[in-house]
Design a protein around this motif. Structure first.
Motif, mmCIF file in Angstrom:
data_model
loop_
_atom_site.group_PDB
_atom_site.id
_atom_site.type_symbol
_atom_site.label_atom_id
_atom_site.label_comp_id
_atom_site.label_asym_id
_atom_site.label_seq_id
_atom_site.Cartn_x
_atom_site.Cartn_y
_atom_site.Cartn_z
ATOM 1 N N GLY A 48 0.769 -1.244 0.000
ATOM 2 C CA GLY A 48 0.000 0.000 0.000
ATOM 3 C C GLY A 48 0.795 1.285 0.000
ATOM 4 O O GLY A 48 0.340 2.311 -0.497
ATOM 5 N N LEU A 49 2.000 1.252 0.567
ATOM 6 C CA LEU A 49 2.781 2.479 0.683
ATOM 7 C C LEU A 49 3.570 2.752 -0.601
ATOM 8 O O LEU A 49 3.556 1.956 -1.534
ATOM 9 N N ASP A 62 -5.678 -2.810 0.783
ATOM 10 C CA ASP A 62 -5.358 -4.042 1.523
ATOM 11 C C ASP A 62 -6.488 -5.071 1.344
ATOM 12 O O ASP A 62 -6.255 -6.233 1.014
ATOM 13 N N GLY A 112 0.524 -6.091 4.216
ATOM 14 C CA GLY A 112 -0.412 -5.063 4.653
ATOM 15 C C GLY A 112 -0.624 -5.161 6.144
ATOM 16 O O GLY A 112 -0.024 -6.015 6.817
ATOM 17 N N SER A 113 -1.470 -4.307 6.619
ATOM 18 C CA SER A 113 -1.729 -4.239 8.053
ATOM 19 C C SER A 113 -2.524 -5.465 8.517
ATOM 20 O O SER A 113 -3.446 -5.895 7.842
ATOM 21 N N ASN A 159 5.080 -2.239 11.289
ATOM 22 C CA ASN A 159 4.538 -0.972 10.808
ATOM 23 C C ASN A 159 4.972 0.047 11.868
ATOM 24 O O ASN A 159 5.676 0.983 11.556
ATOM 25 N N ARG A 195 1.743 3.759 16.645
ATOM 26 C CA ARG A 195 0.938 4.749 15.927
ATOM 27 C C ARG A 195 0.804 6.051 16.723
ATOM 28 O O ARG A 195 0.699 6.031 17.951
ATOM 29 N N ARG A 222 -9.768 9.662 10.430
ATOM 30 C CA ARG A 222 -9.748 8.437 9.629
ATOM 31 C C ARG A 222 -9.159 7.293 10.456
ATOM 32 O O ARG A 222 -8.103 7.458 11.072
ATOM 33 N N MET A 252 -8.470 2.788 10.348
ATOM 34 C CA MET A 252 -8.430 1.626 9.461
ATOM 35 C C MET A 252 -9.796 0.944 9.475
ATOM 36 O O MET A 252 -10.580 1.124 10.394
ATOM 37 N N PHE A 274 -6.404 3.058 3.274
ATOM 38 C CA PHE A 274 -5.207 3.891 3.313
ATOM 39 C C PHE A 274 -5.005 4.652 1.998
ATOM 40 O O PHE A 274 -4.595 5.807 1.993
ATOM 41 N N ASN A 326 -0.907 7.028 12.418
ATOM 42 C CA ASN A 326 0.029 6.098 11.777
ATOM 43 C C ASN A 326 1.416 6.290 12.397
ATOM 44 O O ASN A 326 1.662 7.300 13.051
ATOM 45 N N TRP A 355 2.684 -5.343 10.341
ATOM 46 C CA TRP A 355 2.314 -5.691 8.978
ATOM 47 C C TRP A 355 2.489 -7.201 8.869
ATOM 48 O O TRP A 355 3.248 -7.797 9.656
HETATM 49 C C1 TK8 Z 1 -0.907 0.264 4.054
HETATM 50 C C2 TK8 Z 1 -1.687 0.218 5.370
HETATM 51 C C3 TK8 Z 1 -1.065 1.151 6.405
HETATM 52 C C4 TK8 Z 1 -1.857 1.189 7.708
HETATM 53 C C5 TK8 Z 1 -3.079 2.066 7.548
HETATM 54 O O1 TK8 Z 1 -1.557 -0.469 3.078
HETATM 55 O O2 TK8 Z 1 -3.977 1.710 6.782
HETATM 56 O O3 TK8 Z 1 -3.153 3.120 8.186
HETATM 57 O O4 TK8 Z 1 -1.085 1.680 8.765
HETATM 58 O O5 TK8 Z 1 0.248 0.751 6.673
HETATM 59 O O6 TK8 Z 1 -1.699 -1.120 5.851
#
Ligand code: TK8
Length: 338
Positions: free
Chosen positions: A38-39, A77, A94-95, A150, A153, A174, A176, A197, A214, A241
């Motif tokens: 995703g990043l 994801d 991914g997360s 990851n 946060r 926002r 997840m 994301f 994040n 992740w």
């Molecule tokens: C990236 C996500 C990301 C996660 C989020 O695809 O969605 O905030 O922290 O790292 O998995």
């Protein structure tokens, strides 16, 4: 006589080695592995996927090729997870939080303040509890290989510095796509909105949402500092992740091929954790230099937040099952005691 025996033995072992090399070579087919994430390419995630790709190519003598596709170009994801389950894509990272809809036990990692530091996280994730949760994916058509970091946060927003709990009131945040995160931030008084994301930067830019949370690394690599003024050091949860493979595809691989992927995944994990930690150590200073206004919570306010958030623990325990909840708490206590 002795020398003859030695020569014979040596010859035999050379033959055995050659044989096993040939067997291994036949066991590796030309394969293209679509690996989505995703990043951005220039992020801790992107760098580690590259390491994984190099290791796989090297170990397979160039037969197995990894096509690394970042920036959610293969989907969010959740979309990629479905592609893996259906066999339309081979791998992703991914997360764990976005997997909760598929494997409810993954919600254990969303427990606020579960780990105090990365040492505890590594011990539990790489230990029996981490493996048990990962193995649950198999029934759902996914194979988990390793957990990457990851990170812890932290909260950002464009409205105001968050110095106390009440400052969260009404902030459109926002989260997840996961009920634990939704509940956690509602509990704190924010107006929590689940979003993938890949839509986050634009949502922040257009003020569809005011804030997000994040790790420092992601706030930096995704350039959230361009659209977020305030950063509050909350470290409210450690996010893993997870590297996953389509089970449909995995089951068709030889043991040698599976071994190559597993080895490369472990190497990429060790690289990724080091790289992420080194970057995180410098990232806060960089974010300040980019103009973000950073504040830490007073110990009293941090405690209030912690206590408020502990209200979600009971629902996480119910969601993942009391047995797993207790096992995890015991594993954390053990790691903490060491
Ligand atoms: C990236 C996500 C990301 C996660 C989020 O695809 O969605 O905030 O922290 O790292 O998995």
């Amino acid at each position: 006589m002795k020398t003859l025996r030695r020569t014979l033995l040596a010859a035999l072992s050379v033959a055995a080695l050659t044989c096993s090399f040939q067997a291994a070579a036949q066991d590796i087919k030309p394969r293209i592995i679509r690996f989505g994430y995703g990043l951005n390419e220039v992020s801790n995630q992107g760098r580690a996927v590259k390491v994984f790709a190099q290791e796989v190519e090297k170990a397979s003598g160039g037969k197995m090729k990894v096509r690394a596709i970042g920036a959610a170009a293969l989907g969010t994801d959740v979309q990629m997870q479905q592609a893996l389950i259906g066999g339309a894509q081979e791998m992703m990272v991914g997360s764990t939080a976005t997997l909760v809809g598929i494997t409810k036990e993954m919600a254990i990692w969303d427990t606020p303040f579960l780990f105090n530091n990365v040492r505890e996280a590594d011990a539990v994730l790489d230990g029996p509890v981490g493996q048990k949760v990962m193995d649950k994916l198999q029934d759902k058509g996914l194979v988990g290989l390793v957990y990457w970091e990851n990170g812890f946060r932290n909260l950002t927003n464009s409205k105001r510095p968050v110095n106390k709990l009440e400052d969260m009131d009404g902030i459109k945040l926002r989260v997840m796509q996961n009920n634990v995160f939704l509940d956690s931030f509602k509990t704190l008084g924010a107006n929590a909105v689940p979003l993938p994301f890949s839509e986050l930067f634009t949502a922040l830019e257009t003020k569809t949402v005011d804030g997000q949370e994040n790790p420092y690394n992601t706030i930096l690599s995704s350039k959230f500092y361009e659209v977020q003024k305030y950063l509050t050091v909350t470290n409210h949860v450690y996010s893993p992740w997870i590297v996953t493979v389509s089970k449909k595809w995995w089951d068709g691989l030889s043991k040698t091929e599976q071994g190559i992927l597993m080895d490369a995944a472990k190497k990429s994990r060790d690289f990724e954790r080091q790289d992420t930690r080194a970057e995180a150590d410098k990232a806060l200073a960089e974010l300040k230099a980019k103009g973000m206004q950073v504040n830490e919570l007073s110990p009293a306010e941090a405690n209030r937040m912690r206590e408020k958030l502990s209200a979600v623990n009971a629902s996480i325990a119910a969601h993942v099952g009391e047995a797993l909840w207790k096992e995890t708490q015991a594993a954390v206590a053990q790691a903490r005691g060491k």
